[in-house]
Scaffold this motif. Structure first.
Motif, PDB file in Angstrom:
ATOM      1  N   GLY A 133      31.309  35.963  29.737  1.00 23.05           N
ATOM      2  CA  GLY A 133      31.231  36.419  31.110  1.00 23.05           C
ATOM      3  C   GLY A 133      30.042  36.335  32.023  1.00 23.05           C
ATOM      4  O   GLY A 133      28.933  36.216  31.591  1.00 23.05           O
ATOM      5  N   ASP A 151      37.277  32.022  39.335  1.00 22.55           N
ATOM      6  CA  ASP A 151      36.342  32.426  40.380  1.00 22.55           C
ATOM      7  C   ASP A 151      36.242  31.280  41.389  1.00 22.55           C
ATOM      8  O   ASP A 151      35.634  30.236  41.114  1.00 22.55           O
ATOM      9  CB  ASP A 151      34.972  32.729  39.769  1.00 22.55           C
ATOM     10  CG  ASP A 151      34.002  33.334  40.790  1.00 22.55           C
ATOM     11  OD1 ASP A 151      34.210  33.142  41.999  1.00 22.55           O
ATOM     12  OD2 ASP A 151      33.037  33.988  40.361  1.00 22.55           O
ATOM     13  N   ARG A 208      33.128  44.397  36.075  1.00 15.69           N
ATOM     14  CA  ARG A 208      33.375  43.001  36.415  1.00 15.69           C
ATOM     15  C   ARG A 208      32.674  42.133  35.369  1.00 15.69           C
ATOM     16  O   ARG A 208      31.449  42.195  35.227  1.00 15.69           O
ATOM     17  CB  ARG A 208      32.829  42.668  37.804  1.00 15.69           C
ATOM     18  CG  ARG A 208      33.352  43.578  38.917  1.00 15.69           C
ATOM     19  CD  ARG A 208      34.853  43.398  39.160  1.00 15.69           C
ATOM     20  NE  ARG A 208      35.254  43.868  40.470  1.00 15.69           N
ATOM     21  CZ  ARG A 208      35.588  45.115  40.764  1.00 15.69           C
ATOM     22  NH1 ARG A 208      35.548  46.045  39.812  1.00 15.69           N
ATOM     23  NH2 ARG A 208      35.962  45.462  41.982  1.00 15.69           N
ATOM     24  N   TYR A 209      33.440  41.341  34.642  1.00 17.26           N
ATOM     25  CA  TYR A 209      32.815  40.531  33.598  1.00 17.26           C
ATOM     26  C   TYR A 209      33.654  39.300  33.296  1.00 17.26           C
ATOM     27  O   TYR A 209      34.826  39.207  33.662  1.00 17.26           O
ATOM     28  CB  TYR A 209      32.616  41.358  32.324  1.00 17.26           C
ATOM     29  CG  TYR A 209      33.877  41.732  31.589  1.00 17.26           C
ATOM     30  CD1 TYR A 209      34.252  41.065  30.420  1.00 17.26           C
ATOM     31  CD2 TYR A 209      34.701  42.767  32.039  1.00 17.26           C
ATOM     32  CE1 TYR A 209      35.403  41.411  29.733  1.00 17.26           C
ATOM     33  CE2 TYR A 209      35.846  43.116  31.358  1.00 17.26           C
ATOM     34  CZ  TYR A 209      36.199  42.443  30.203  1.00 17.26           C
ATOM     35  OH  TYR A 209      37.347  42.786  29.525  1.00 17.26           O
ATOM     36  N   GLU A 210      33.015  38.334  32.639  1.00 19.12           N
ATOM     37  CA  GLU A 210      33.657  37.109  32.188  1.00 19.12           C
ATOM     38  C   GLU A 210      33.333  36.918  30.701  1.00 19.12           C
ATOM     39  O   GLU A 210      32.258  37.294  30.246  1.00 19.12           O
ATOM     40  CB  GLU A 210      33.145  35.888  32.956  1.00 19.12           C
ATOM     41  CG  GLU A 210      33.423  35.917  34.441  1.00 19.12           C
ATOM     42  CD  GLU A 210      32.731  34.767  35.160  1.00 19.12           C
ATOM     43  OE1 GLU A 210      33.085  34.496  36.324  1.00 19.12           O
ATOM     44  OE2 GLU A 210      31.831  34.140  34.564  1.00 19.12           O
ATOM     45  N   ARG A 250      37.366  35.242  35.228  1.00 11.20           N
ATOM     46  CA  ARG A 250      37.220  36.695  35.248  1.00 11.20           C
ATOM     47  C   ARG A 250      38.228  37.369  34.335  1.00 11.20           C
ATOM     48  O   ARG A 250      39.331  36.868  34.124  1.00 11.20           O
ATOM     49  CB  ARG A 250      37.392  37.206  36.685  1.00 11.20           C
ATOM     50  CG  ARG A 250      36.317  36.707  37.631  1.00 11.20           C
ATOM     51  CD  ARG A 250      36.621  37.067  39.063  1.00 11.20           C
ATOM     52  NE  ARG A 250      37.833  36.409  39.557  1.00 11.20           N
ATOM     53  CZ  ARG A 250      38.108  36.201  40.821  1.00 11.20           C
ATOM     54  NH1 ARG A 250      37.264  36.599  41.747  1.00 11.20           N
ATOM     55  NH2 ARG A 250      39.226  35.609  41.188  1.00 11.20           N
ATOM     56  N   GLU A 253      40.584  43.705  35.863  1.00  8.43           N
ATOM     57  CA  GLU A 253      39.931  44.904  36.376  1.00  8.43           C
ATOM     58  C   GLU A 253      40.652  46.136  35.833  1.00  8.43           C
ATOM     59  O   GLU A 253      41.494  46.042  34.947  1.00  8.43           O
ATOM     60  CB  GLU A 253      39.928  44.866  37.903  1.00  8.43           C
ATOM     61  CG  GLU A 253      39.175  43.659  38.460  1.00  8.43           C
ATOM     62  CD  GLU A 253      39.188  43.603  39.977  1.00  8.43           C
ATOM     63  OE1 GLU A 253      39.814  44.488  40.606  1.00  8.43           O
ATOM     64  OE2 GLU A 253      38.581  42.664  40.526  1.00  8.43           O
TER      65      GLU A 253
END
Length: 620
Positions: free
Chosen positions: A7, A218, A596-598, A604, A607
Motif C-alpha cells: 500500500g 487510483d 486509507r492504504y494499499e 486501494r 474503506e
C-alpha cells in the motif's frame, strides 16, 4: 502474470505501546458456553504427516479452528491468513481480485497450498494458486506449517505449507443456514447439512457470495484505468462421504468446487477509461481415499485425486483479448504409518503426480514421482523428527531434501526447539514452455533453513518464539533483459516470529509478531512488497451473553518496484449473540478507523464497511 498488492500512505494508528510490547493477536474465542480447548487436545497432522498434539509439533505450526473462523466472520481465506505470524497478504483490490501470499518472505509460488491432503499446484505462467477464490463457509480448519518442509511434501514447500480441511460432520445429523448483508451491495448465504448414521458419515455444503465492489484503481496514478466499481460473485460447493466397510477399514470421498466471476482494474498503459476487464475462475478437487488399519501397529492411506484450476481473463474495449489457462493435477498417494514403540512412529510412502497445462497457445504435461520416509518420537525430555524425500520431476531433474528437528523439554512448560531443513521448487510448466517468454532450461529453486525456538505451553496457553534463517538460490524471476524467465536471484531472510493463543477468564487472545529482513543477496535490496514488520492482536470477550471482538493488524512499509508503500494498521470489530439454542445474530465493522492504504501500488483497499447476519442451526 498477476499483479499483486501492498500500500500507499496509510494513516497510522497511535499504537506504539503495542508495537513495543508483545502484541497478542486476538483470537476469536470459542462460544461463551464452550470450554477452551487445551493445546494437548488440538491435534495436527500437517507438521509430520502423523497425528500429534499441537504442542508436540517441532516445525512452527498454528491452527485456525472452525470456532476461530466463525468468530472472525471474514468471508475468504486471504482475509483469515492475514492475521497469522509470518504471513503477508497482498491484493489488487476487493474480494476475488488477484492475491498473493508471502510466508517468511517466500512468494506465492513457494508456498504449498493443500486441500484435504490434495496438493494445489498451478502450472500457468503465474505459478500462483487462486487463493482469492477460496471461501470459508465450508472450511473446517486450517493448519499452517512454516519453514522448509519439502522433505514431507515435495516441491513448493519453501516458505511452508497451508493445508485447508473442508467441513466434516460427526455425531447426530445437523443442519445450518447463514445469511449476511452489508456494504458495497454485499450479500452472502450458506447452508450445510451432515452427520453420522451408523458406519456412514456425510457432509454437504453450499455457499453464494455477491458484491458490487468498489473501484480499487487510483486514477491519479493510472489515468487510463476504468474508474467503475468492480463486482464479484462466488459459488462454492463441498461434499464429504465416508463409510466404515469393516472394523479399521474406511472408504471416503471428498470434493469441493469454487467458481468466481468478477471485474478487475488494470494499471496497463494500453488501457482506456472505457475498457472492462473480467475474470472467471474455477478451481476444485475430487479425491477418493481408503484408510486401513492392517495390524495394531500398521495403518495405511491410499488416495487418488484430481485438482483443477481454470482462469479466463478477458478485456473489452480498445484492445480486445481473452486468455484461457487450464491446470490439471492428478495425484496418487500411498502413505504408511507404523508404531515402532510407545511414543515413536515411522511414516513412509510413495506418490505420483501428473501435471498438465492447456492454453490457447500451448499444451504441456509431466509426471512427478516421489519416495519419502520419516520417523518421530520422544524419549524422556528429548523429541526428534527426521524426514527424507526424493522427487523426480520429468524434464527438470531429481532432488533430495531433508528435515531434521530436535526438541528438549527444559521444564514441564518450556521446550527448546532446533531444526535444519532443505527445500526446492520446480518451475511450473508455464515458466518452461509459454511461447515467447518460457525457458526450458530452467532449474528448480533450492532453499536451506535453520531455526531456533522456544515454546511455552500450559493449559490453554501456547507461546512460540522462533528465530529463523533462510537462503534460496536459483530463484525463478522474469528477466526483463532477456524477456523470459531465468534462474538469476539469490535471496536470504532472517527474522523472529512469535505466535500466542490462550484465554484469560472470559477473554480469548490470539497474537502474532514477525520481524524479518528478506533481501536479494546480489543487490542487498529488500525483496519487493515484503514488510520488515508484521503484527496482529485479536481479543474476543464474552459479556452478558454477547461475544465482542476486536482485531488489530499492522504491516510495515515495504518497497514496490520504484515506490515505497507506507505502513498501515487496520482495526476490525465483531459482535455475536446466541438467541436460544438455534439462532444467533452477528455483525462486524471492517476497517473501523477508515484507514486509507494499499497492498500493491496504485490499488486501494476497502474503506470502512459494515455487515450484519443471522444464523440458524439445529439437530435433525
Amino acid at each position: 502474470m498477476k499483479r499483486i498488492a501492498s500500500g500507499p500512505r496509510a494513516r497510522r494508528w497511535m499504537l506504539a505501546p503495542l508495537s513495543a510490547a508483545v502484541p497478542l493477536g486476538l483470537g476469536l474465542a470459542a462460544p461463551p458456553a464452550a470450554r477452551a480447548q487445551s493445546p494437548l487436545e488440538t491435534v495436527v497432522v500437517t507438521a509430520s504427516r502423523l497425528p500429534q498434539p499441537l504442542t508436540e509439533a517441532l516445525p512452527h505450526t498454528t491452527v485456525i479452528s472452525r470456532e476461530d473462523i466463525v468468530r472472525a466472520q471474514v468471508p475468504d481465506l486471504p482475509s483469515l491468513l492475514s492475521r497469522e505470524a509470518g504471513l503477508q497478504i497482498t491484493s489488487n483490490g476487493g474480494l476475488g481480485t488477484a492475491t498473493s501470499i508471502f510466508m517468511r518472505g517466500a512468494g506465492s509460488s513457494q508456498v504449498l497450498i493443500m486441500v484435504d491432503g490434495m496438493p494445489m499446484t498451478k502450472q500457468d505462467a503465474t505459478g500462483t494458486v487462486s487463493i482469492e477464490q477460496l471461501m470459508l463457509d465450508q472450511v473446517e480448519r486450517v493448519e499452517i506449517v512454516r519453514g522448509n518442509v519439502s522433505a514431507i511434501y515435495g516441491s513448493g514447500a519453501v516458505g511452508g505449507v497451508i493445508q485447508i480441511f473442508t467441513r466434516r460432520h460427526e455425531g447426530p445429523p445437523r443442519a445450518s443456514v447463514q445469511l449476511e448483508a452489508g456494504s458495497y451491495g454485499t450479500s452472502r448465504a450458506s447452508a450445510s447439512i451432515g452427520g453420522r448414521q451408523a458406519a456412514t458419515a456425510w457432509t454437504l455444503g453450499a455457499s453464494y457470495l455477491t458484491t458490487d465492489g468498489f473501484s480499487a484503481i487510483d486514477a491519479k496514478k493510472f489515468a487510463t484505468a476504468n474508474p467503475d466499481d468492480d463486482g464479484y460473485r462466488n459459488r462454492s460447493l463441498t461434499l464429504g462421504l465416508s463409510h466404515e466397510v469393516a472394523a479399521g477399514h474406511t472408504l471416503g470421498l471428498r470434493a469441493f468446487s469454487s467458481q468466481g466471476r468478477g471485474e478487475y482494474d488494470s494499471g496497463s498503459s494500453f488501457d482506456a477509461p472505457g475498457d472492462v476487464h473480467t475474470r472467471r475462475s474455477r478451481l476444485g478437487s475430487v479425491q477418493v481415499q481408503s484408510d486401513n488399519r492392517w495390524t495394531q501397529a500398521w495403518e495405511s492411506m491410499l488416495s487418488l485425486g484430481e485438482f483443477r484450476d481454470r482462469d479466463i481473463n478477458a478485456q473489452t474495449g480498445s484492445f480486445d483479448f481473452e486468455s484461457d489457462a487450464r491446470t490439471r493435477t492428478r495425484a496418487l498417494q500411498w502413505n504408511n504409518t507404523v508404531a515402532l514403540a510407545p511414543r515413536w512412529q515411522a511414516t513412509a510412502g510413495v506418490s505420483r503426480q501428473y501435471q498438465r497445462i492447456d492454453t490457447d497457445e500451448y499444451e504441456k504435461s509431466r509426471t512427478v514421482d516421489a519416495l519419502y520416509a520419516g520417523i518421530s518420537g520422544t524419549a524422556g525430555p528429548h523429541s526428534v523428527q527426521v524426514n527424507l524425500r526424493h522427487d523426480d520431476t520429468e524434464g527438470v531433474g531429481s532432488k533430495s531434501t531433508y528435515y531434521l528437528g530436535y526438541g528438549f523439554r527444559l521444564t514441564e512448560r518450556w521446550k527448546a526447539i532446533a531444526s535444519a531443513s532443505t527445500a526446492f521448487n520446480a518451475p511450473p510448466l508455464g515458466y518452461l514452455y509459454a511461447p515467447f517468454f518460457g525457458n526450458p532450461d530452467l532449474r528448480p529453486e533450492h532453499a536451506r533453513n535453520q531455526e531456533l525456538g522456544v515454546q511455552y505451553a500450559q493449559g490453554v496457553h501456547v507461546l512460540r518464539i522462533t528465530a529463523f534463517r533462510a537462503r534460496l538460490r536459483d530463484q525463478l524471476v522474469y528477466d526483463f533483459a532477456t524477456n523470459r524467465f531465468e534462474n538469476v536471484a539469490r535471496t536470504r531472510n532472517r527474522g523472529v516470529e512469535l505466535s500466542y493463543s490462550g484465554r484469560l477468564g472470559r477473554t480469548d487472545l490470539r497474537a502474532s509478531l514477525t520481524r524479518q529482513d528478506p533481501r536479494d543477496e546480489e543487490t542487498d535490496q529488500r525483496l519487493n512488497r515484503r514488510a520488515k514488520t508484521l503484527a496482529s492482536l485479536a481479543v474476543s470477550h464474552e459479556l452478558a451473553g454477547w461475544r465482542l471482538g476486536i482485531d488489530w493488524r499492522h504491516t510495515g512499509e515495504r518497497p514496490d518496484a520504484a515506490q515505497t508503500l507506507s505502513d498501515y494498521s487496520v482495526v476490525d470489530l465483531t459482535v455475536r449473540r446466541s438467541i436460544g439454542r438455534r439462532w444467533s445474530v452477528f455483525g462486524r465493522i471492517e476497517n473501523a478507523g477508515n484507514t486509507r492504504y494499499e497492498t500493491a501500488y496504485g490499488y486501494r483497499q476497502a474503506e470502512r464497511s459494515a455487515y450484519v447476519g443471522l444464523q440458524w442451526q439445529a439437530d435433525l
